[in-house]
Structures are given as C-alpha cells and as structure tokens.
Design an enzyme around this catalytic site. Structure first.
Site, PDB file in Angstrom:
ATOM      1  N   ARG A 188       0.838  -1.205   0.000  1.00 10.69           N
ATOM      2  CA  ARG A 188       0.000   0.000   0.000  1.00 10.69           C
ATOM      3  C   ARG A 188       0.876   1.259   0.000  1.00 10.69           C
ATOM      4  O   ARG A 188       0.603   2.221  -0.712  1.00 10.69           O
ATOM      5  CB  ARG A 188      -0.927   0.008   1.229  1.00 10.69           C
ATOM      6  CG  ARG A 188      -2.121  -0.928   1.078  1.00 10.69           C
ATOM      7  CD  ARG A 188      -3.142  -0.685   2.180  1.00 10.69           C
ATOM      8  NE  ARG A 188      -2.658  -1.104   3.490  1.00 10.69           N
ATOM      9  CZ  ARG A 188      -2.977  -2.256   4.079  1.00 10.69           C
ATOM     10  NH1 ARG A 188      -3.767  -3.112   3.469  1.00 10.69           N
ATOM     11  NH2 ARG A 188      -2.506  -2.553   5.260  1.00 10.69           N
ATOM     12  N   PHE A 209     -11.220  -4.992  -5.792  1.00 15.86           N
ATOM     13  CA  PHE A 209     -11.280  -5.810  -4.566  1.00 15.86           C
ATOM     14  C   PHE A 209     -10.719  -4.965  -3.416  1.00 15.86           C
ATOM     15  O   PHE A 209      -9.777  -5.326  -2.737  1.00 15.86           O
ATOM     16  CB  PHE A 209     -10.474  -7.119  -4.711  1.00 15.86           C
ATOM     17  CG  PHE A 209     -10.863  -7.948  -5.900  1.00 15.86           C
ATOM     18  CD1 PHE A 209     -11.899  -8.865  -5.801  1.00 15.86           C
ATOM     19  CD2 PHE A 209     -10.202  -7.802  -7.114  1.00 15.86           C
ATOM     20  CE1 PHE A 209     -12.261  -9.646  -6.902  1.00 15.86           C
ATOM     21  CE2 PHE A 209     -10.558  -8.570  -8.219  1.00 15.86           C
ATOM     22  CZ  PHE A 209     -11.582  -9.498  -8.118  1.00 15.86           C
ATOM     23  N   ALA A 268     -16.358  -7.441  -9.202  1.00 18.94           N
ATOM     24  CA  ALA A 268     -15.214  -6.867  -9.920  1.00 18.94           C
ATOM     25  C   ALA A 268     -15.048  -7.480 -11.315  1.00 18.94           C
ATOM     26  O   ALA A 268     -14.610  -6.793 -12.239  1.00 18.94           O
ATOM     27  CB  ALA A 268     -13.936  -7.057  -9.104  1.00 18.94           C
ATOM     28  N   ASP A 294      -6.316  -7.029  -5.962  1.00 16.71           N
ATOM     29  CA  ASP A 294      -6.000  -7.760  -4.725  1.00 16.71           C
ATOM     30  C   ASP A 294      -7.190  -8.648  -4.335  1.00 16.71           C
ATOM     31  O   ASP A 294      -7.859  -8.400  -3.328  1.00 16.71           O
ATOM     32  CB  ASP A 294      -5.676  -6.749  -3.608  1.00 16.71           C
ATOM     33  CG  ASP A 294      -5.202  -7.424  -2.328  1.00 16.71           C
ATOM     34  OD1 ASP A 294      -4.764  -8.590  -2.391  1.00 16.71           O
ATOM     35  OD2 ASP A 294      -5.277  -6.791  -1.259  1.00 16.71           O
ATOM     36  N   CYS A 322      -3.292 -14.416  -3.069  1.00 13.25           N
ATOM     37  CA  CYS A 322      -2.977 -14.868  -1.714  1.00 13.25           C
ATOM     38  C   CYS A 322      -3.347 -16.346  -1.531  1.00 13.25           C
ATOM     39  O   CYS A 322      -3.402 -16.846  -0.413  1.00 13.25           O
ATOM     40  CB  CYS A 322      -3.670 -13.998  -0.668  1.00 13.25           C
ATOM     41  SG  CYS A 322      -5.452 -13.951  -0.845  1.00 13.25           S
TER      42      CYS A 322
HETATM   43  N1  SAH Z   1      -6.745  -4.593  -0.845  1.00 15.20           N
HETATM   44  C1  SAH Z   1      -7.449  -4.727   0.412  1.00 15.20           C
HETATM   45  C2  SAH Z   1      -7.769  -6.164   0.753  1.00 15.20           C
HETATM   46  C3  SAH Z   1      -8.614  -6.900  -0.279  1.00 15.20           C
HETATM   47  S1  SAH Z   1      -9.331  -8.382   0.309  1.00 15.20           S
HETATM   48  C4  SAH Z   1      -6.636  -4.014   1.504  1.00 15.20           C
HETATM   49  O1  SAH Z   1      -5.451  -3.706   1.294  1.00 15.20           O
HETATM   50  O2  SAH Z   1      -7.184  -3.790   2.578  1.00 15.20           O
HETATM   51  C5  SAH Z   1     -10.375  -8.857  -0.995  1.00 15.20           C
HETATM   52  C6  SAH Z   1     -11.704  -8.117  -1.086  1.00 15.20           C
HETATM   53  O3  SAH Z   1     -12.361  -8.549  -2.254  1.00 15.20           O
HETATM   54  C7  SAH Z   1     -12.679  -8.382   0.064  1.00 15.20           C
HETATM   55  O4  SAH Z   1     -13.031  -7.170   0.643  1.00 15.20           O
HETATM   56  C8  SAH Z   1     -13.904  -9.031  -0.601  1.00 15.20           C
HETATM   57  O5  SAH Z   1     -15.126  -8.600  -0.047  1.00 15.20           O
HETATM   58  C9  SAH Z   1     -13.772  -8.540  -2.013  1.00 15.20           C
HETATM   59  N2  SAH Z   1     -14.381  -9.389  -3.055  1.00 15.20           N
HETATM   60  C10 SAH Z   1     -14.411 -10.739  -3.103  1.00 15.20           C
HETATM   61  N3  SAH Z   1     -14.944 -11.163  -4.264  1.00 15.20           N
HETATM   62  C11 SAH Z   1     -15.271 -10.043  -4.970  1.00 15.20           C
HETATM   63  C12 SAH Z   1     -15.842  -9.819  -6.252  1.00 15.20           C
HETATM   64  N4  SAH Z   1     -16.170 -10.829  -7.057  1.00 15.20           N
HETATM   65  N5  SAH Z   1     -16.008  -8.539  -6.655  1.00 15.20           N
HETATM   66  C13 SAH Z   1     -15.660  -7.502  -5.867  1.00 15.20           C
HETATM   67  N6  SAH Z   1     -15.110  -7.666  -4.642  1.00 15.20           N
HETATM   68  C14 SAH Z   1     -14.911  -8.901  -4.210  1.00 15.20           C
END
Ligand code: SAH
Length: 404
Positions: A221, A237, A288, A308, A348
C-alpha cells in the site's frame, strides 16, 4: 527394576508423553509439522498438551503441541530440550517483538503483526497490534489452552494493553475447540484509529476480515502511495479502501474502488473521509469481474491498477478454476492500463505458487496483446516473515508491472 530400567523410567517421566516418529521422517529438523502418517506411536496424552518428539531410535527431536483430531497432529515449538512453560512463551514473544522493533522509533511498531505463528516459532498463535489494542488469534488447541499464559506473557512483554480474542472458526472446528471472540480481560475501545505512513484507518475491533485490516499488504500500500501522483487509480477488490487511501493521499487525481461487500464499503467510505479524500473517490458496489469487463468495453484507462482478490483456490481441487479467474481479471486490468501505467497484481492463494502466478500473468498479457516490464516481485509485509524451509509461510504473491 534393574538400575538401568529405573534410569530409563526416570528419563521417561521427565520427558512426559512421547511421540515416536516412523523411521526416515525427513523434514523434522527443518519443518515443525508432523502428520498422523509420520507417527509410529504416541503415549496416552491429553489432546492439546505437549509431547516430546523422538525419532525411530528414541533420540530427542523436539517438543510440540499434540492433537489427535486433525491430520496435522503435532507442531514442534522447540528443537531444544527445554520445557514449554510460561517462561518459554515469554521468551519467544519477546524475541518476535524485538525482531520487529527495527524502525527509527524505539520499541515495536504500533500497527502490524507482532507474532506470526510458525514464522516466529509459535505455531498456532497470531498477535496483531492496532494502536492501543492487541488482537490475538489461536489456531491450535494447544495455543487455545495456553490462552491465559499468553495473556500474561503479552502483558509482561508489551505492557498491559487490552487484548481482543478473534479466533477463526475453520481452524477451531478442525482442532476441536470453541473459538474465542471477545475481550480477554480488560475491555478496550470498540473502534481504534491507526496510522500507516500518515494514512489513517478506522478499525472496529473484532469486526471485519482478518484481524481488522490486511496487514500483510502494508508495504505494498505504501508503494502505491509513491506511484500514484497525478494518476487515475483503480483499486479492485478494495475492501476498506486501503490502497485507494494511500493513492489519494499520494496525490492521485481520482480513485475508483470496486468492492462487492456492503460492510467493506461502509469501512471504505469512513476511511476515505478520515483522510479527507472522499471527493476524489468513486465507489462501485459490484462484482469486480463484471465491472472490469464493463470498464474495458467503455475504453477506460488508468495510470495505476491494483488487483488484490480474495483467494480463489481454497484447496488443490479448485486450482484450475482459480487460475482461470486470476487470468481473466489480469487480462482485463492489463487492457485498462495507459502507457507507462502500473499494475500491482496479487494472489494470496496458498495453492498458487509464484511460478504459476507469473505464468498466468504472462498468458494474460499475451492474450491481451500488451507488453509489460516486470518492475518488482511483490510479497507479504516483512512482519509476516517467510521461513526458507517452511514454504507454507509464503502465501502472498505479487508483481508490479509497467505497461510499455
Ligand atoms: N486490498 C485490500 C484487501 C482486499 S481483500 C486491503 O489492502 O485492505 C479482498 C476483497 O475482495 C474483500 O473485501 C472481498 O469482499 C472482495 N471481493 C471478493 N470477491 C469479490 C468480487 N467478485 N467482486 C468484488 N469484490 C470482491
């Protein structure tokens, strides 16, 4: 009893319960995990208590937590002939904290992971610090049974900070204990505000994903903060907007956040406001996959894209589907990059190796007909260290790519 027999009985009593490995178990000196199939025999022992591990010839190997319930039945905590008591725990905790106290400010960081399980010689224990509170996660029955001792040792090492227990349901079910969820003793604040290089995040203690924030992405970040000036940024995400907040504070013109979870978006709104950047952010509450496709069709372009996603593969059988998913979002993201633009892309999933991840990104780039320079290989923050002989400790894979 003969004198030799008496000596042996005395030694056994001192050792306590014993787990004897099968002949030729190769990994034990370098890897703490013992599976049921590795065990020749084990003396009667209460689940979640300590066993002395010996090799097939009866020689001392180490000492660890035993639990007959999961396939991974023993995790070694020490390879020295020492007892796993409160003093041991305190030593290990102090070492883990000292290892992280490397910044300019004296003392351990006030935001980050202080103890990370196997990587800190404490399998089954995670301790994170969020400013004035600790969040503690026990993932094995052995650690769950030590909870009081852990609390005491943390108090001696870090001072009396309120600690919130936030065990995950999955491991607790597997290991056979009731996951703890709540303040360990003294009740702490319901929400805390923490700073990551001047970027502010609000955390509701005990709520949300992980222990509150994705601490493993902290360094990545910060990197985005340094890349984003005057650029349009896409944070796909986004969870509670960690990358987007860094980007906007770093001078991004605009950030688009894509996130499907309404609770995460509430957190994102709050964090954007906290950093005074909400007016330059656009939140898109949707899947997404769909939004990336729509943006591509609309001919959108970004200077920085962050991908992510959550782990698409939770086990090996889901691997092929996961790879297809990663490839699809990467292909779309690559087409959204302007020339010179940066893509930070992550996986991950434990089951997707760095090599496999690079391969699928290469395939995505070929299919998208774009050329990308590899600027850096990315990984989890250094407070989630990787142990060379425990490959399971490396799980976050990433690439920083630049469109040519
Ligand atoms: N980048 C963030 C962490 C991301 S975790 C940080 O640094 O804090 C992944 C995220 O993707 C989660 O919040 C989850 O709710 C979201 N997510 C999961 N599947 C998704 C989808 N199909 N479309 C959009 N968001 C999604």
């Amino acid at each position: 009893m003969t004198p030799a027999g008496a000596r042996e009985a005395g030694r056994r009593a001192k050792r306590g319960p014993v787990l004897r490995l099968k002949r030729g178990h190769p990994r034990v000196p370098s890897h703490p995990w013992i599976f049921k199939g590795d065990v020749a025999d084990v003396t009667d022992v209460e689940p979640g208590t300590v066993v002395t591990v010996v090799d097939a010839a009866g020689r001392f190997v180490g000492r660890g937590d035993y639990n007959p319930r999961p396939g991974l039945c023993c995790r070694i905590l020490t390879w020295a002939d020492e007892s796993l008591d409160a003093a041991f725990l305190e030593r290990r905790l102090a070492e883990a904290v000292a290892r992280r106290a490397t910044g300019e400010a004296a003392g351990a960081p006030t935001l980050g992971r202080l103890v990370w399980s196997e990587a800190d010689g404490l399998p089954g224990l995670v301790v994170d610090r969020y400013g004035p509170v600790l969040v503690v996660q026990c993932g094995t029955l052995g650690m769950a049974r030590r909870r009081r001792e852990i609390e005491g040792a943390l108090g001696r090492v870090l001072g009396e900070l309120p600690a919130f227990n936030k065990d995950e349901d999955g491991p607790a079910r597997l290991e056979g204990f009731e996951p703890a969820h709540g303040w360990a003793g003294r009740v702490g604040p319901a929400t805390v505000e923490v700073g990551e290089d001047g970027v502010r995040f609000a955390v509701t203690v005990g709520a949300g994903h992980k222990t509150g924030l994705y601490l493993d992405q902290g360094e990545n970040r910060r990197r985005v903060g340094g890349l984003a000036a005057d650029r349009e940024v896409l944070d796909a995400f986004s969870y509670t907007g960690g990358f987007a907040c860094h980007a906007l504070r770093g001078g991004a013109r605009r950030a688009v956040l894509i996130e499907s979870s309404p609770e995460a978006l509430v957190g994102a709104r709050q964090n954007l406001a906290l950093n005074g950047v909400a007016e330059r952010a656009q939140l898109v509450a949707t899947n997404a996959f769909d939004e990336l496709r729509r943006l591509e069709r609309a001919g959108a372009r970004f200077g920085v894209v962050i991908l992510d996603p959550p782990p698409f593969a939770r086990n090996r059988t889901q691997l092929d589907g996961a790879v297809r998913g990663y490839k699809e979002i990467n292909l779309r993201a690559m087409r959204l990059l302007e020339r010179g633009g940066s893509l930070l892309t992550f996986s991950c999933s434990h089951h997707v190796s760095q090599t496999r991840f690079e391969e699928l990104c290469r395939d995505a780039a070929a299919d998208a007909s774009v050329r990308l320079r590899v600027v850096a290989s990315l990984t989890q923050a250094s407070d989630h260290p990787e142990v060379l002989t425990i490959p399971e400790t490396r799980y976050l894979k990433g690439l920083l790519l630049e469109a040519m």
